[in-house]
Design a protein around this motif. Structure first.
Motif, PDB file in Angstrom:
ATOM      1  N   SER A   1     -24.527   8.144  35.924  1.00 43.93           N
ATOM      2  CA  SER A   1     -24.243   7.684  34.556  1.00 43.93           C
ATOM      3  C   SER A   1     -24.908   6.331  34.347  1.00 43.93           C
ATOM      4  CB  SER A   1     -22.731   7.589  34.317  1.00 43.93           C
ATOM      5  OG  SER A   1     -22.148   6.605  35.154  1.00 43.93           O
ATOM      6  N   ALA A   2     -25.128   5.972  33.095  1.00 42.37           N
ATOM      7  CA  ALA A   2     -25.768   4.699  32.756  1.00 42.37           C
ATOM      8  C   ALA A   2     -24.978   3.543  33.366  1.00 42.37           C
ATOM      9  CB  ALA A   2     -25.866   4.549  31.243  1.00 42.37           C
ATOM     10  N   ARG A   3     -25.667   2.729  34.110  1.00 40.08           N
ATOM     11  CA  ARG A   3     -25.056   1.564  34.769  1.00 40.08           C
ATOM     12  C   ARG A   3     -23.827   1.940  35.597  1.00 40.08           C
ATOM     13  NH1 ARG A   3     -26.277   0.281  29.824  1.00 40.08           N
ATOM     14  NH2 ARG A   3     -24.181  -0.066  29.059  1.00 40.08           N
TER      15      ARG A   3
ATOM     16  N   ASP B   1     -21.483   2.448  23.585  1.00 40.89           N
ATOM     17  CA  ASP B   1     -22.438   1.944  24.577  1.00 40.89           C
ATOM     18  C   ASP B   1     -23.831   2.497  24.301  1.00 40.89           C
ATOM     19  OD1 ASP B   1     -23.297   0.547  26.852  1.00 40.89           O
ATOM     20  OD2 ASP B   1     -23.021   2.315  28.114  1.00 40.89           O
TER      21      ASP B   1
ATOM     22  N   MET C   1     -27.825   2.255  25.481  1.00 40.81           N
ATOM     23  CA  MET C   1     -28.732   1.815  26.538  1.00 40.81           C
ATOM     24  C   MET C   1     -29.868   1.000  25.930  1.00 40.81           C
ATOM     25  SD  MET C   1     -28.810   5.250  28.939  1.00 40.81           S
ATOM     26  CE  MET C   1     -29.294   6.362  27.618  1.00 40.81           C
TER      27      MET C   1
ATOM     28  N   CYS D   1     -32.859   1.490  25.857  1.00 36.71           N
ATOM     29  CA  CYS D   1     -33.884   2.315  25.201  1.00 36.71           C
ATOM     30  C   CYS D   1     -33.446   2.741  23.804  1.00 36.71           C
ATOM     31  CB  CYS D   1     -34.190   3.549  26.048  1.00 36.71           C
ATOM     32  SG  CYS D   1     -32.790   4.677  26.230  1.00 36.71           S
TER      33      CYS D   1
ATOM     34  N   ALA E   1     -25.318   6.119  25.464  1.00 38.58           N
ATOM     35  CA  ALA E   1     -25.128   6.514  26.857  1.00 38.58           C
ATOM     36  C   ALA E   1     -24.149   7.678  27.004  1.00 38.58           C
ATOM     37  CB  ALA E   1     -24.635   5.327  27.678  1.00 38.58           C
TER      38      ALA E   1
ATOM     39  N   ASP F   1     -24.813  10.810  29.451  1.00 36.32           N
ATOM     40  CA  ASP F   1     -24.083  10.839  30.722  1.00 36.32           C
ATOM     41  C   ASP F   1     -23.259  12.118  30.869  1.00 36.32           C
ATOM     42  OD1 ASP F   1     -25.131   8.344  31.272  1.00 36.32           O
ATOM     43  OD2 ASP F   1     -23.266   7.257  30.844  1.00 36.32           O
TER      44      ASP F   1
END
Length: 169
Positions: free
Chosen positions: A38-40, A85, A87, A89, A93, A97
């Motif tokens: 997952s993102a971060r 959230d 990202m 880009c 997210a 995710d």
């Protein structure tokens, strides 16, 4: 079974046998979702495994009348616990995710001999209400999970050259 074989064998299943999934099998499939990237590494998700027949029957209407979802012994709901959230880009997210987690579940299910069908056709407010999904969370996708009662043919895929580029578009 290796991952390449699972990818080749995966089909969208729309007919399920009336047979329960052993608890240890269900837990292995759900563990695949938990372990997805997952993102971060925020893991801002929740995966609901709906086994109760009454709840699954109520959900059929919210899933646009797709009755096959009620045949499977489990109906999975993939939820993003945060909707804000973004990202760097510019993409949100949560849906990405959760989609990765669902892809992992899909392949883990194939490895166990189970079938799934990625569903994006549902009335999210109804599903949220039925499942008690709190404000701020989103139901991103759903999937039945069960023993296939059909073996769909392989669908035509675009050629490798149509979808893959090297170095530039």
């Amino acid at each position: 079974m290796d991952v390449q074989e699972a990818i080749r064998l995966r089909r969208s299943i729309r007919a399920y046998r009336d047979q329960p999934i052993p608890e240890e099998v269900l837990l292995r499939v759900l563990e695949a979702a938990r372990l997805a990237p997952s993102a971060r590494n925020r893991q801002a998700w929740r995966f609901l495994a709906v086994r109760d027949l009454g709840i699954r029957r109520v959900l059929v209407e919210a899933l646009r009348g797709n009755t096959f979802v009620g045949q499977a012994p489990v109906l999975l709901a993939f939820c993003a616990t945060e909707d804000t959230d973004v990202m760097s880009c510019g993409q949100k997210a949560g849906p990405i995710d959760v989609s990765i987690a669902l892809a992992y579940v899909t392949l883990a299910a194939v490895a166990e001999g189970l079938g799934t069908c990625w569903l994006g056709s549902f009335d999210e407010p109804k599903v949220r209400g039925i499942l008690g999904v709190p404000d701020g969370a989103r139901v991103v996708a759903m999937s039945p999970l069960g023993w296939p009662a059909e073996t769909p043919e392989v669908k035509t895929r675009k050629s490798f050259e149509e979808v893959v580029g090297f170095d530039r578009w």
